[in-house]
Design a protein around this motif. Structure first.
Motif, mmCIF file in Angstrom:
data_model
loop_
_atom_site.group_PDB
_atom_site.id
_atom_site.type_symbol
_atom_site.label_atom_id
_atom_site.label_comp_id
_atom_site.label_asym_id
_atom_site.label_seq_id
_atom_site.Cartn_x
_atom_site.Cartn_y
_atom_site.Cartn_z
ATOM 1 N N THR A 88 -40.163 -17.583 21.650
ATOM 2 C CA THR A 88 -40.823 -16.287 21.807
ATOM 3 C C THR A 88 -40.500 -15.638 23.141
ATOM 4 N N GLN A 89 -40.649 -16.368 24.244
ATOM 5 C CA GLN A 89 -40.444 -15.752 25.545
ATOM 6 C C GLN A 89 -40.064 -16.794 26.592
ATOM 7 N N GLY A 90 -39.359 -16.329 27.611
ATOM 8 C CA GLY A 90 -38.950 -17.236 28.673
ATOM 9 C C GLY A 90 -38.240 -16.486 29.781
ATOM 10 N N PHE A 91 -37.855 -17.249 30.794
ATOM 11 C CA PHE A 91 -37.205 -16.703 31.981
ATOM 12 C C PHE A 91 -35.737 -17.121 32.011
ATOM 13 N N ILE A 92 -34.933 -16.337 32.717
ATOM 14 C CA ILE A 92 -33.533 -16.679 32.903
ATOM 15 C C ILE A 92 -33.116 -16.257 34.306
ATOM 16 N N THR A 93 -32.270 -17.078 34.938
ATOM 17 C CA THR A 93 -31.719 -16.737 36.246
ATOM 18 C C THR A 93 -30.268 -17.200 36.299
ATOM 19 N N GLU A 122 -26.737 -14.916 26.231
ATOM 20 C CA GLU A 122 -27.129 -16.276 26.595
ATOM 21 C C GLU A 122 -28.627 -16.528 26.501
ATOM 22 N N SER A 123 -29.423 -15.475 26.415
ATOM 23 C CA SER A 123 -30.870 -15.683 26.339
ATOM 24 C C SER A 123 -31.259 -16.371 25.037
ATOM 25 N N LEU A 124 -32.204 -17.285 25.141
ATOM 26 C CA LEU A 124 -32.700 -18.028 23.979
ATOM 27 C C LEU A 124 -33.999 -17.447 23.439
ATOM 28 N N PHE A 125 -34.403 -16.269 23.965
ATOM 29 C CA PHE A 125 -35.760 -15.790 23.735
ATOM 30 C C PHE A 125 -35.790 -14.421 23.069
ATOM 31 N N ASP A 126 -36.876 -14.180 22.315
ATOM 32 C CA ASP A 126 -37.137 -12.830 21.807
ATOM 33 C C ASP A 126 -37.448 -11.877 22.960
ATOM 34 N N LYS A 127 -38.189 -12.375 23.946
ATOM 35 C CA LYS A 127 -38.530 -11.604 25.141
ATOM 36 C C LYS A 127 -38.060 -12.385 26.363
ATOM 37 N N THR A 128 -37.259 -11.728 27.186
ATOM 38 C CA THR A 128 -36.653 -12.396 28.333
ATOM 39 C C THR A 128 -36.983 -11.661 29.622
ATOM 40 N N ILE A 129 -37.383 -12.412 30.633
ATOM 41 C CA ILE A 129 -37.479 -11.867 31.990
ATOM 42 C C ILE A 129 -36.360 -12.488 32.819
ATOM 43 N N TYR A 130 -35.421 -11.644 33.237
ATOM 44 C CA TYR A 130 -34.375 -12.095 34.160
ATOM 45 C C TYR A 130 -34.794 -11.767 35.584
ATOM 46 N N MET A 131 -34.596 -12.735 36.490
ATOM 47 C CA MET A 131 -34.800 -12.494 37.912
ATOM 48 C C MET A 131 -33.694 -13.180 38.700
ATOM 49 N N ASP A 132 -33.203 -12.516 39.751
ATOM 50 C CA ASP A 132 -32.284 -13.168 40.675
ATOM 51 C C ASP A 132 -32.951 -14.414 41.232
ATOM 52 N N CYS A 133 -32.135 -15.415 41.597
ATOM 53 C CA CYS A 133 -32.744 -16.668 42.050
ATOM 54 C C CYS A 133 -33.197 -16.624 43.508
ATOM 55 N N ASP A 134 -33.047 -15.479 44.176
ATOM 56 C CA ASP A 134 -33.654 -15.342 45.506
ATOM 57 C C ASP A 134 -35.005 -14.625 45.415
ATOM 58 N N ILE A 135 -35.558 -14.618 44.209
ATOM 59 C CA ILE A 135 -36.874 -14.014 43.976
ATOM 60 C C ILE A 135 -37.947 -15.099 44.020
ATOM 61 N N CYS A 136 -39.137 -14.704 44.444
ATOM 62 C CA CYS A 136 -40.284 -15.608 44.470
ATOM 63 C C CYS A 136 -41.470 -14.908 43.811
ATOM 64 N N LEU A 137 -42.034 -15.518 42.781
ATOM 65 C CA LEU A 137 -43.258 -14.984 42.180
ATOM 66 C C LEU A 137 -44.435 -15.245 43.115
ATOM 67 N N LEU A 138 -45.280 -14.231 43.263
ATOM 68 C CA LEU A 138 -46.488 -14.381 44.069
ATOM 69 C C LEU A 138 -47.744 -14.417 43.211
ATOM 70 N N SER A 139 -47.581 -14.160 41.899
ATOM 71 C CA SER A 139 -48.710 -14.207 40.968
ATOM 72 C C SER A 139 -48.136 -14.288 39.549
ATOM 73 N N PRO A 140 -48.980 -14.563 38.543
ATOM 74 C CA PRO A 140 -48.482 -14.574 37.164
ATOM 75 C C PRO A 140 -48.032 -13.169 36.741
ATOM 76 N N ILE A 141 -47.052 -13.107 35.831
ATOM 77 C CA ILE A 141 -46.588 -11.805 35.332
ATOM 78 C C ILE A 141 -46.544 -11.797 33.798
ATOM 79 N N GLN A 142 -47.540 -12.383 33.177
ATOM 80 C CA GLN A 142 -47.623 -12.414 31.719
ATOM 81 C C GLN A 142 -47.588 -11.009 31.128
ATOM 82 N N GLU A 143 -48.151 -10.037 31.847
ATOM 83 C CA GLU A 143 -48.203 -8.674 31.320
ATOM 84 C C GLU A 143 -46.812 -8.098 31.090
#
Length: 275
Positions: free
Chosen positions: A5-10, A82-103
Motif C-alpha cells: 500500500t505505501q512506503g518510503f524510497i531513497t 522501482e517503487s514497490l508501493f501504491d503510494k510512495t514518499i521519496y526523500m533524499d537521504c540527507d533528509i531527517c524526519l522531525l515528526s510523523p508524516i502519515q498525512e
C-alpha cells in the motif's frame, strides 16, 4: 509482484552519503514502520547490514555510474519504476524526519503527485541550473525544455506519488528532459530540477504543492516565512543542525558517526559535486 500500500524510497549512490543515509533511516524509523526501499550503487556489500539493522529495509540496485552524483540523478528518474508501493514518499537521504508524516500518504488519495517548491521557485530566476551567466529562461528553452515564465522549480528532495498512468507518463518525460540536461553540460549544471519542472509543465499531473515544512532547508532559513512546526528537515551536505542530530541520536548512530570520520570519504571533499 503485488504492490504494497505505501512506503518510503531513497537513493544511496556511493559512500559520500552513507552516513547521511544511516541518519535518514533512523529518523524514518523513529516515526514510521512502513518499508523503506534504498536504490543503492557503489556501496560495499559488507556495509549493507548497517542499513538493514533498521528493519524492513529493501535494497535494490540503482543505475550504476562512476559519477555518484549522475548515478543519483539517474536513480531519481527510475523512482516510479522501482517503487514497490501504491503510494510512495521519496526523500533524499540527507533528509531527517522531525515528526510523523502519515498525512502525506493520505493526501495521495486525492492527487497523483505532491511536491514542494525550491527556495527559488521561479524558473526564470533559477540561476542554480546554469553553468553560464546568461538569460536563464531563454537558455533553458533553447536546449529544448518546454518551460515558460510561469514555470516553477520544485525541490527534488521530496516527491510523493501514486502509481498512475499520469505519473508513468510524468517520469517518462522526466527521463527525456534529463537527457537534454546531460547533453548540454556546456551550459547546464547536472541537476534534475529543470527536467522535472519541464515534465510537470508537459504532463500536468493532478498535483498539490506542500508547505515548506515538508522540505525545509535550514541552511536557507532566512528565505522562509512559516508558522508551523517543521516536519521534514532537508539537511543539505555538509550542514546538519543539532536539532536534527538529536532526533537520530542513539548508541548505534554515535558509533557510526565516530567511525565514519576514519573510514568514510568526507562529503565536503566530494569531487563529483564540482562536475
Amino acid at each position: 509482484m503485488k504492490l504494497e500500500t505505501q512506503g518510503f524510497i531513497t537513493i544511496l549512490t556511493g559512500l559520500y552519503s552513507f552516513q547521511d543515509c544511516i541518519h535518514f533511516l533512523a529518523s524514518v524509523r523513529k516515526f514510521h514502520r512502513e518499508p523503506i526501499v534504498i536504490l543503492i550503487d557503489r556501496v560495499p556489500k559488507i556495509l549493507y547490514p548497517l542499513l538493514q539493522v533498521f528493519g524492513n529495509v529493501i535494497l535494490q540496485t540503482a543505475p550504476s555510474h562512476e559519477n555518484p552524483v549522475l548515478a543519483s540523478r539517474q536513480a531519481k528518474l527510475a523512482l516510479y519504476k522501482e517503487s514497490l508501493f501504491d503510494k510512495t514518499i521519496y526523500m533524499d537521504c540527507d533528509i531527517c524526519l522531525l515528526s510523523p508524516i502519515q498525512e502525506v500518504f493520505d493526501y495521495l488519495d486525492a492527487v497523483d503527485l505532491l511536491v514542494t517548491e525550491d527556495v527559488q521557485p521561479a524558473i526564470a530566476k533559477a540561476g542554480n541550473l546554469l553553468r553560464v551567466k546568461q538569460d536563464i529562461l531563454s537558455t533553458l528553452q533553447s536546449v529544448g525544455l518546454p518551460l515558460n515564465e510561469n514555470s516553477i522549480q520544485y525541490n527534488g528532495g521530496f516527491i510523493a506519488f501514486t502509481k498512475s498512468s499520469k505519473n508513468h507518463e510524468l517520469f517518462q518525460k522526466f527521463h527525456k528532459y534529463f537527457e537534454i540536461v546531460v547533453a548540454n553540460q556546456n551550459v547546464l549544471l547536472l541537476k534534475d530540477q529543470g527536467a522535472f519542472a519541464a515534465a510537470i509543465e508537459s504532463v500536468k499531473p493532478k498535483m498539490k504543492t506542500l508547505s515548506p515544512v515538508y522540505n525545509y532547508l535550514d541552511k536557507w532559513k532566512d528565505v522562509y516565512a512559516i508558522d508551523q512546526p517543521i516536519k521534514v528537515m532537508h539537511c543539505t551536505y555538509p550542514y546538519r543542525p543539532q536539532y536534527a542530530k538529536n532526533v537520530t541520536r542513539s548508541l548505534f548512530t554515535r558509533i557510526v558517526d565516530r567511525t565514519a570520520k576514519i573510514f568514510l570519504p568526507n562529503q565536503i571533499n566530494n569531487p563529483w559535486r564540482l562536475k
